[in-house]
Scaffold this motif. Structure first.
Motif, PDB file in Angstrom:
ATOM      1  N   TYR A  45       9.011   3.476   6.591  1.00 46.00           N
ATOM      2  CA  TYR A  45       8.798   4.659   5.760  1.00 46.00           C
ATOM      3  C   TYR A  45       9.290   4.379   4.341  1.00 46.00           C
ATOM      4  O   TYR A  45      10.460   4.048   4.127  1.00 46.00           O
ATOM      5  N   ARG A  48       5.994   7.409  -1.391  1.00 48.57           N
ATOM      6  CA  ARG A  48       4.660   7.271  -1.988  1.00 48.57           C
ATOM      7  C   ARG A  48       4.798   7.274  -3.511  1.00 48.57           C
ATOM      8  O   ARG A  48       5.310   8.220  -4.109  1.00 48.57           O
ATOM      9  N   ASP A  55      -2.158   7.021   3.586  1.00 46.53           N
ATOM     10  CA  ASP A  55      -0.911   7.472   4.191  1.00 46.53           C
ATOM     11  C   ASP A  55      -0.270   6.383   5.035  1.00 46.53           C
ATOM     12  O   ASP A  55       0.953   6.243   5.068  1.00 46.53           O
ATOM     13  N   SER A  56      -1.083   5.611   5.718  1.00 53.79           N
ATOM     14  CA  SER A  56      -0.586   4.590   6.628  1.00 53.79           C
ATOM     15  C   SER A  56      -1.329   3.279   6.380  1.00 53.79           C
ATOM     16  O   SER A  56      -2.551   3.275   6.240  1.00 53.79           O
ATOM     17  N   GLU A  66       4.336   3.598   6.363  1.00 54.23           N
ATOM     18  CA  GLU A  66       4.025   5.017   6.206  1.00 54.23           C
ATOM     19  C   GLU A  66       4.519   5.492   4.843  1.00 54.23           C
ATOM     20  O   GLU A  66       5.702   5.318   4.512  1.00 54.23           O
ATOM     21  N   HIS A  67       3.630   6.081   4.064  1.00 55.40           N
ATOM     22  CA  HIS A  67       4.001   6.569   2.737  1.00 55.40           C
ATOM     23  C   HIS A  67       4.426   8.033   2.811  1.00 55.40           C
ATOM     24  O   HIS A  67       3.679   8.882   3.293  1.00 55.40           O
ATOM     25  N   ARG A  69       5.681  11.500   0.978  1.00 61.37           N
ATOM     26  CA  ARG A  69       5.646  12.251  -0.291  1.00 61.37           C
ATOM     27  C   ARG A  69       7.036  12.808  -0.570  1.00 61.37           C
ATOM     28  O   ARG A  69       7.556  13.656   0.158  1.00 61.37           O
ATOM     29  N   ARG A  91      10.872  15.386   5.493  1.00 64.45           N
ATOM     30  CA  ARG A  91       9.646  14.882   6.092  1.00 64.45           C
ATOM     31  C   ARG A  91       9.942  13.926   7.254  1.00 64.45           C
ATOM     32  O   ARG A  91       9.232  13.929   8.264  1.00 64.45           O
TER      33      ARG A  91
END
Length: 421
Positions: A45, A48, A55-56, A66-67, A69, A91
């Motif tokens: 992780y 972003r 996203d992935s 995994e990005h 936000r 998140r």
């Protein structure tokens, strides 16, 4: 195992060489890939910072990036990310509440803050912490120029105490962690590794890729590679060159070659070269693609790394794997990786005269350099290959997750005590 790594600013997808992209990015990517090859499900992780990225992203077998936000979707200096860690943690907590990993491994102090916060909110995910660099050391070695948030040391202390285990990348770091009040029973020493398939000695008949090799007409070549930031000590290496007649120095790293003219540190270093009358013998290449780094290291007679402090130091290890002897400052991780007089030489940091003397001695003794190069390759392959590092890291994961370890119990004890191999 399901292993979630948290690396808030150091994405394994980043281009290396920028101000905030270096050894941690390499470590996270290589460790994740090594664990993935062992059959584990690894998710990294990272924040972003590019709206164009999905996203992935699949990094390799068993590994996805995994990005998350958290803050504006654009690049930010890592020292500006603390205010966005609550959003990052929120998140993570949502994902872990729905699908908890067997263990979370946080890289860097802000990742640790997000991880321990999210783990608590999600009901108790085990957290392993690797700091990669400590604020206490940075403040001591860069007084007046530390740009870290003022809360850094207190947050590191709290994260270290809340984590189920803390992995130090060198034995020197153990003392610093103990000063934070982290129990010795929860501190393990697992070093960074090197890709020995990518970094290796030259094959028979190998020729330097740059043809004549000695672009300056010098009799010998010295190489230093790394980010162009002051603490890396490149100015010391340039100053030392004045005491090493006939040698050329390649300074690799920083922004792309076409952007060096606008880089403040590159221009400062050019000024240092002018001041020491060695500008003709110093070449700045800018950013070097990862795939060409081994050839550059193999083309050198010596590789130098002279930072003021160094949590680990991957470049000397890569040079050793390539069969090139190293001269490094006697700080941090260098004290573990380089066996003084056998795989290279240790010198005091920020001491151009001592560095110049070490360089002259080795450049005048090709037989000794050859012996050091061979010893360095053997040490890199036997102690620092990523497969072994992944096994040692997995042992820590299994300890905190409560799963039985397939490795001998003694392996954990030796690593935990910081025994050098």
């Amino acid at each position: 195992m399901r292993i979630d790594m948290v690396s808030e600013h150091a994405s394994p997808l980043a281009t290396l060489g920028g101000a905030d992209a270096g050894g941690q990015n390499v470590h996270v990517a290589a460790l994740a890939m090594a664990l993935g090859r062992c059959g584990h499900d690894v998710r990294v992780y990272t924040r972003r910072d590019d709206p164009g990225r999905p996203d992935s992203v699949r990094l390799g077998a068993g590994v996805t990036v995994e990005h998350v936000r958290a803050g504006p979707v654009r690049p930010l200096p890592k020292d500006a990310l603390l205010e966005h860690m609550p959003a990052f943690a929120d998140r993570l907590a949502r994902r872990w509440s729905d699908e908890p990993p067997d263990v979370a491994h946080a890289h860097f102090w802000m990742s640790g803050l997000a991880a321990v916060t999210a783990a608590a909110a999600a009901g108790g995910v085990p957290v392993v912490q690797t700091f990669h660099a400590l604020g206490s050391v940075k403040r001591r070695c860069q007084p007046g120029s530390d740009t870290s948030p003022p809360e850094r040391v207190s947050v590191e202390r709290a994260v270290g105490r809340r984590a189920d285990a803390v992995i130090a990348t060198c034995t020197d770091e153990v003392r610093e962690l103990a000063a934070y009040g982290i129990p010795a029973s929860r501190i393990y020493v697992v070093p960074c590794g090197v890709d020995t398939a990518h970094f290796g000695p030259p094959a028979a008949g190998w020729r330097s890729p740059d043809g004549a090799r000695r672009w300056s007409g010098g009799a010998s070549r010295i190489v230093t590679i790394g980010r162009l930031v002051r603490r890396k000590g490149v100015d010391t290496v340039i100053a030392a060159l004045a005491g090493v007649p006939g040698a050329e120095l390649i300074v690799a790293g920083g922004p792309a070659a076409g952007q060096l003219a606008g880089d403040a540190e590159a221009q400062r270093l050019r000024g240092v070269a002018e001041a020491h009358a060695v500008a003709r013998r110093v070449r700045f290449t800018g950013q070097v693609p990862h795939q060409t780094v081994p050839a550059l290291l193999r083309s050198a007679d010596l590789v130098v790394s002279d930072p003021w402090y160094e949590p680990f130091g991957i470049v000397p290890l890569e040079a050793m794997a390539c069969g090139t002897p190293v001269v490094v400052s006697a700080v941090g991780g260098h004290l573990d990786t380089v066996v003084d007089g056998r795989t290279g030489l240790l010198v005091p940091p920020r001491n151009p005269a001592a560095l110049a003397g070490a360089l002259r001695r080795l450049l005048a003794d090709p037989d000794r350099r050859a012996a050091m190069g061979a010893a360095g390759t053997e040490r890199a392959r036997s102690r620092y290959r990523w497969g072994r590092i992944a096994e040692e890291t997995l042992t820590v994961y299994e300890r905190v997750a409560g799963a039985p370890s397939p490795l001998a119990a003694g392996a954990v004890t030796a690593t935990q005590k910081g025994t050098r191999s």
